[in-house]
Design an enzyme around this catalytic site. Structure first.
Site, PDB file in Angstrom:
ATOM      1  N   GLY A 175       0.810  -1.213   0.000  1.00  0.00           N
ATOM      2  CA  GLY A 175       0.000   0.000   0.000  1.00  0.00           C
ATOM      3  C   GLY A 175       0.839   1.257   0.000  1.00  0.00           C
ATOM      4  CE  LYS A 192      -2.947   1.763  -2.458  1.00  0.00           C
ATOM      5  NZ  LYS A 192      -3.813   0.670  -2.032  1.00  0.00           N
ATOM      6  CG  ASN A 228      -6.606   2.626   3.497  1.00  0.00           C
ATOM      7  OD1 ASN A 228      -7.006   2.208   2.408  1.00  0.00           O
ATOM      8  ND2 ASN A 228      -6.065   1.824   4.420  1.00  0.00           N
ATOM      9  CG  MET A 231      -5.998   4.108  -0.095  1.00  0.00           C
ATOM     10  SD  MET A 231      -6.037   5.899  -0.222  1.00  0.00           S
ATOM     11  CE  MET A 231      -5.026   6.164  -1.663  1.00  0.00           C
ATOM     12  CG  PHE A 261      -7.303  -3.184  -4.214  1.00  0.00           C
ATOM     13  CD1 PHE A 261      -6.633  -3.041  -3.019  1.00  0.00           C
ATOM     14  CD2 PHE A 261      -7.902  -4.417  -4.484  1.00  0.00           C
ATOM     15  CE1 PHE A 261      -6.562  -4.089  -2.089  1.00  0.00           C
ATOM     16  CE2 PHE A 261      -7.837  -5.461  -3.577  1.00  0.00           C
ATOM     17  CZ  PHE A 261      -7.181  -5.299  -2.372  1.00  0.00           C
ATOM     18  CG  ASN A 263      -4.985  -7.780   0.058  1.00  0.00           C
ATOM     19  OD1 ASN A 263      -5.558  -8.199   1.066  1.00  0.00           O
ATOM     20  ND2 ASN A 263      -4.943  -6.507  -0.268  1.00  0.00           N
ATOM     21  CB  SER A 297      -8.374  -4.816   0.923  1.00  0.00           C
ATOM     22  OG  SER A 297      -8.999  -3.541   0.828  1.00  0.00           O
ATOM     23  CG  ASN A 347     -10.965   0.032   1.931  1.00  0.00           C
ATOM     24  OD1 ASN A 347     -11.882   0.373   2.674  1.00  0.00           O
ATOM     25  ND2 ASN A 347      -9.693   0.115   2.274  1.00  0.00           N
ATOM     26  CB  THR A 348     -12.041  -4.862  -2.882  1.00  0.00           C
ATOM     27  OG1 THR A 348     -11.031  -3.948  -3.312  1.00  0.00           O
ATOM     28  CG2 THR A 348     -12.583  -5.602  -4.093  1.00  0.00           C
ATOM     29  CE  LYS A 364      -1.675  -6.889   4.647  1.00  0.00           C
ATOM     30  NZ  LYS A 364      -0.983  -5.713   4.106  1.00  0.00           N
ATOM     31  CG  ASN A 421      -5.270  -5.546   4.860  1.00  0.00           C
ATOM     32  OD1 ASN A 421      -5.237  -4.319   4.957  1.00  0.00           O
ATOM     33  ND2 ASN A 421      -5.166  -6.168   3.699  1.00  0.00           N
ATOM     34  N   GLY A 438      -2.475   1.379  12.375  1.00  0.00           N
ATOM     35  CA  GLY A 438      -1.694   2.116  13.365  1.00  0.00           C
ATOM     36  C   GLY A 438      -1.887   1.583  14.771  1.00  0.00           C
ATOM     37  CE1 TYR A 479       1.070   3.995   4.569  1.00  0.00           C
ATOM     38  CE2 TYR A 479       0.549   2.080   3.254  1.00  0.00           C
ATOM     39  CZ  TYR A 479       0.592   3.450   3.417  1.00  0.00           C
ATOM     40  OH  TYR A 479       0.163   4.264   2.409  1.00  0.00           O
TER      41      TYR A 479
END
Ligand SMILES: Cc1cc2nc3c(=O)[nH]c(=O)nc-3n(C[C@H](O)[C@H](O)[C@H](O)COP(=O)(O)O)c2cc1C
Length: 335
Positions: free
Chosen positions: A62, A65, A110, A112, A114, A171, A174, A176-177, A216, A245, A267, A317
């Site tokens: 990430g 990318k 995030n 994002m 992908f 992966n 995530s 976000n997909t 992951k 993740n 974080g 990260y």
């Protein structure tokens, strides 16, 4: 000191702009020869997944990318870099804003989705790199690929990146997909691992090289789900698990303007949860399967806690965004 000054300027900008500018600055410093040099690595290399890592500290997926910053990131002294997530076809990701700082929590959110240039562009760029360190390539599915064709996306991406990777990360975690995390469900995972391991067997013959595969996982799996995943993984030819993740959980957060944004949280608030997942995985998986610990590492003690829970390698990260490259120097004492 340089990073502290840079950070106070960058943190005034929208996070995604700051990310781009920060990496551009690193590239410039690298080109001018004024950047960071790979520090001497006093410790002996470690062997994980059959690869020799100069140290146990890596950059998580990430951050870069599309593999645009490998040479300058490699100069920070990390033992490996994981690029991606890359998908078979280019896609724009979600509309901005899609990256948020939670400074009171040392965290990011995030969504994002992908955003990436696609696998062919990545491969072309990788062929021009100077970076000679260990390179992981993290692959995923396109957003508009229907769920019943997801395995084709993983096979396509795996085939395209295979000759260019030291290891490949699959992966399925995530947030976000839409639907991606469903691939962690037992039957779906079995089908996915059968497919990628069979494709890897073919590629191994074709390229005369065995590239290790890492999977992951998300931190939001229940103990029963984790156990089911582990038994499928243990019976497969997967070489490593990356835990974890970002999380969908929001418990225990200090108040922060962006705390209610949708997306994956990374974080400090993620740290202990992902370490617990790691510990469970170590107990559930045979020793031949390596573990890569990621989530909320901000200090040597955090990285050591991942090692104590069973991590062979660690990745960074969000800690790097908040602390800068000195975190990598601090972690060079990790054994
Ligand atoms: C902005 C951002 C983008 C990310 N993109 C990806 C990605 O494309 N693929 C992936 O596997 N993980 C991605 N991650 C997750 C990180 O690799 C890592 O697993 C997670 O952030 C936990 O580590 P940290 O607490 O040190 O950040 C991303 C994280 C952030 C903050």
């Amino acid at each position: 000191v340089i990073y502290r000054v840079a950070r106070s300027l960058l943190f005034r900008l929208p996070p995604e702009t700051a990310h781009r500018l920060g990496l551009a600055g690193l590239d410039l410093a690298h080109r001018l020869g004024a950047g960071y040099r790979t520090p001497p690595q006093p410790h002996p290399p470690v062997e994980v997944m059959g690869l020799r890592f100069p140290n146990r500290i890596g950059l998580a997926a990430g951050m870069d990318k599309d593999g645009r910053h490998l040479d300058s990131l490699g100069g920070l002294g990390v033992g490996f870099i994981e690029v991606g997530t890359v998908t078979p076809r280019p896609q724009p990701g979600n509309p901005p804003p899609r990256l948020f700082r939670l400074p009171h929590n040392d965290a990011l959110i995030n969504r994002m989705g992908f955003n990436n240039d696609g696998v062919d562009a990545l491969v072309k760029r990788l062929q021009q790199r100077c970076y000679t360190g260990i390179l992981g390539i993290n692959i995923g599915k396109n957003k508009d690929t229907p769920a019943d064709a997801a395995l084709d996306d993983y096979r396509t991406a795996l085939t395209a990146v295979y000759p260019h990777a030291d290891y490949i990360a699959i992966n399925i975690s995530s947030p976000n997909t839409p639907g991606l995390r469903d691939l962690q469900q037992e039957d779906a995972l079995q089908a996915l691992l059968d497919a990628v391991c069979a494709t890897r067997a073919e590629l191994m013959t074709k390229h005369d090289r065995r590239v290790p595969l890492a999977l992951k996982l998300a931190p939001d799996l229940t103990p029963a789900e984790l156990q089911a995943c582990a038994s499928v993984i243990a019976a497969s030819d997967i070489d490593a698990v990356i835990a974890t993740n970002t999380t969908l959980a929001r418990d225990g957060l200090q108040s922060d303007r962006a705390a209610t944004e949708a997306g994956g949280l990374s974080g400090r608030p993620l740290r202990d949860r992902s370490t617990e997942i790691l510990r469970h995985l170590r107990a559930l998986l045979p020793p031949r399967i390596a573990l890569i610990g990621v989530g909320g590492i901000f200090s040597l003690a955090d990285a050591q806690a991942k090692r104590d829970a069973g991590a062979d390698l660690v990745q960074l990260y969000t800690g790097l965004i908040y602390q800068g490259p000195r975190l990598i120097r601090q972690l060079s004492a990790l054994r």
